[in-house]
Design an enzyme around this catalytic site. Structure first.
Site, PDB file in Angstrom:
ATOM      1  NE  ARG A  33       7.951  32.591 -35.043  1.00  0.00           N
ATOM      2  CZ  ARG A  33       7.088  32.150 -35.951  1.00  0.00           C
ATOM      3  NH1 ARG A  33       6.102  32.930 -36.342  1.00  0.00           N
ATOM      4  NH2 ARG A  33       7.224  30.965 -36.506  1.00  0.00           N
ATOM      5  CD  GLU A 177       1.026  27.436 -44.968  1.00  0.00           C
ATOM      6  OE1 GLU A 177       0.021  27.826 -44.357  1.00  0.00           O
ATOM      7  OE2 GLU A 177       2.175  27.777 -44.663  1.00  0.00           O
ATOM      8  CE  LYS A 219       1.657  30.789 -46.130  1.00  0.00           C
ATOM      9  NZ  LYS A 219       1.194  31.810 -45.201  1.00  0.00           N
ATOM     10  CB  SER A 261       9.321  33.116 -45.562  1.00  0.00           C
ATOM     11  OG  SER A 261       8.775  33.290 -44.280  1.00  0.00           O
ATOM     12  N   GLY A 262       9.033  29.972 -44.479  1.00  0.00           N
ATOM     13  CA  GLY A 262       9.525  28.718 -43.903  1.00  0.00           C
ATOM     14  C   GLY A 262      10.768  28.797 -43.025  1.00  0.00           C
ATOM     15  N   GLY A 263      11.177  30.000 -42.628  1.00  0.00           N
ATOM     16  CA  GLY A 263      12.374  30.109 -41.786  1.00  0.00           C
ATOM     17  C   GLY A 263      13.580  30.656 -42.532  1.00  0.00           C
ATOM     18  NE  ARG A 294       8.781  31.367 -39.696  1.00  0.00           N
ATOM     19  CZ  ARG A 294       9.028  30.054 -39.776  1.00  0.00           C
ATOM     20  NH1 ARG A 294       9.926  29.515 -38.968  1.00  0.00           N
ATOM     21  NH2 ARG A 294       8.384  29.293 -40.620  1.00  0.00           N
TER      22      ARG A 294
HETATM   23  C1  5MM Z   1       4.659  28.128 -42.457  1.00  0.00           C
HETATM   24  O1  5MM Z   1       3.964  29.041 -41.699  1.00  0.00           O
HETATM   25  C2  5MM Z   1       3.167  29.987 -42.407  1.00  0.00           C
HETATM   26  C3  5MM Z   1       4.007  30.958 -43.160  1.00  0.00           C
HETATM   27  O2  5MM Z   1       4.894  31.569 -42.247  1.00  0.00           O
HETATM   28  P1  5MM Z   1       6.418  31.756 -42.619  1.00  0.00           P
HETATM   29  O3  5MM Z   1       6.434  32.675 -43.820  1.00  0.00           O
HETATM   30  O4  5MM Z   1       7.023  32.370 -41.395  1.00  0.00           O
HETATM   31  O5  5MM Z   1       6.959  30.385 -42.934  1.00  0.00           O
HETATM   32  C4  5MM Z   1       2.301  30.754 -41.386  1.00  0.00           C
HETATM   33  O6  5MM Z   1       1.151  31.282 -41.997  1.00  0.00           O
HETATM   34  C5  5MM Z   1       1.917  29.842 -40.274  1.00  0.00           C
HETATM   35  O7  5MM Z   1       0.936  28.974 -40.725  1.00  0.00           O
HETATM   36  C6  5MM Z   1       1.490  30.717 -39.122  1.00  0.00           C
HETATM   37  O8  5MM Z   1       2.609  31.413 -38.664  1.00  0.00           O
HETATM   38  C7  5MM Z   1       0.844  29.941 -38.019  1.00  0.00           C
HETATM   39  O9  5MM Z   1       1.650  28.917 -37.573  1.00  0.00           O
HETATM   40  P2  5MM Z   1       1.125  28.030 -36.330  1.00  0.00           P
HETATM   41  O10 5MM Z   1       2.182  26.958 -36.210  1.00  0.00           O
HETATM   42  O11 5MM Z   1       1.087  28.906 -35.156  1.00  0.00           O
HETATM   43  O12 5MM Z   1      -0.210  27.481 -36.682  1.00  0.00           O
END
Ligand code: 5MM
Length: 343
Positions: A33, A177, A219, A261-263, A294
């Site tokens: 990022r 999650e 989650k 939020s997933g992107g 995000r």
């Molecule tokens: C799906 O990712 C989780 C939620 O983030 P978004 O709301 O951006 O989708 C997030 O907690 C994620 O598990 C962390 O960002 C860590 O991701 P990595 O891939 O670095 O383990």
């Protein structure tokens, strides 16, 4: 087991109209990022970024809990306070991501299984001593031609359940999650069918591993068409598909649901959460909250850009997104009013 403590912490994380902030990006994800914005990728810069987040004025008014990454929980803020203690002082419950990431699943081309069970009991004891009161483990499910396989779903569900049982043994609330990715051109219905199968399997495994549902949070992803699907469903269709799936697959005893939020864009994630809370308020047995990374952080990250001079403006943007999602929990988020600030 620490039953009452687990129930109290789980309830506190989804109480009122607050939600969680996922600031647990692993070093590779955080660096990716930063790289996208030309920000230097060092431990010290990651510390500065996380310091900006946790020192955001009044953040605790909107955020109940924050998920840290291993590197961060071992660092000190610029005020020389461990991050977990800084969060507690801000009225935010500290949590920790404990999975070791998603790796290729042997024998299942294109699919992943999340690792990290080895030594987890000992790591949880250490994180609890550092102040963590809850934990998070993310499984990744890919939709594709013939995917996901039963092998992938069952391997990930089993790992999630064993992780959750270990967390409860250590007195930490597990956030479970299972993320069905948005990648692909599949329609909404396919995401719904896959998510429902995944959730049934996860809750079957949680039952088998004797996880106390009242002391855990789910989650999940929202039920969305693939990002490349030509038919991007309207907000009400997403709300109906998502809540229909959860009402069939998530036991009422679960302490709460907090979406990833997933992107999705920040505004869309808030809009969809708000619609779900508005349309299903009287029909849901669990609080419906957020655990966004995000969708809360991205606008602030873009403003901050690695520059100390930008901290106040970045904190304002972070607080704004947290407030938007707080309104979404009440079913009161107004995307039109938010339009000038949307990203
Ligand atoms: C799906 O990712 C989780 C939620 O983030 P978004 O709301 O951006 O989708 C997030 O907690 C994620 O598990 C962390 O960002 C860590 O991701 P990595 O891939 O670095 O383990």
């Amino acid at each position: 087991m620490h039953a009452q403590r687990l129930v109290d912490t789980a309830k506190a994380l989804v109480a009122g109209d607050k939600g969680l902030l996922a600031m647990d990006e692993s070093t590779p994800t955080c660096n990716r990022r930063f790289a996208g914005l030309g920000i230097a990728q060092t431990a010290e810069v990651r510390r500065a970024y996380r310091d900006m987040i946790v020192t955001t004025p009044r953040l605790g008014e909107c955020i109940s809990g924050a998920i840290l990454y291993d590197e961060t929980i071992r660092q000190l803020t610029f005020a020389d306070t461990p991050f977990a203690q800084a969060l507690e002082a801000a009225g935010i419950v500290p949590g920790i991501k404990v999975d070791a990431g998603a790796k290729e699943l042997a024998g299942h081309c294109g699919e992943l299984v999340t690792e990290g069970l080895d030594g987890l009991r000992e790591r949880l004891i250490e994180y609890a001593a550092m102040g963590a009161r809850f934990a998070k483990w993310r499984a990744v499910i890919t939709i594709g031609d013939g995917l996901p396989s039963r092998g992938c779903i069952e391997a990930n569900a089993h790992a999630l359940a064993r992780y959750a049982a270990l967390c409860q043994e250590a007195g930490l609330v597990p956030i479970v999650e299972p993320e069905v990715l948005m990648d692909g051109d599949h329609p909404l219905g396919r995401c719904g069918a896959v998510t429902e199968e995944v959730l049934h399997t996860v809750f079957d495994q949680l039952h088998t591993q004797e996880v106390m549902l009242e002391g855990m949070l789910l989650k999940p992803n929202m039920i969305l068409p693939g990002a490349d699907c030509a038919d991007q469903s309207n907000v009400d269709d997403v709300a109906d598909a998502t809540l229909g799936c959860f009402l069939r697959a998530v036991p009422a005893a679960v302490a709460g649901i907090a979406f990833l939020s997933g992107g999705q864009s920040s505004a869309l994630a808030s809009t969809r959460l708000s619609a779900m809370n508005l349309r299903f308020k009287s029909r849901m047995p669990w609080p419906l909250a957020f655990s966004f990374a995000r969708a809360i952080q991205q606008p602030a990250l873009e403003i901050w850009h690695g520059q100390a001079a930008n901290v106040p403006a970045a904190q304002q943007a972070l607080f704004h997104r947290a407030e938007c999602n707080r309104a979404a929990r009440r079913g009161e988020y107004d995307s039109a009013a938010d339009a000038p600030r949307q990203t």
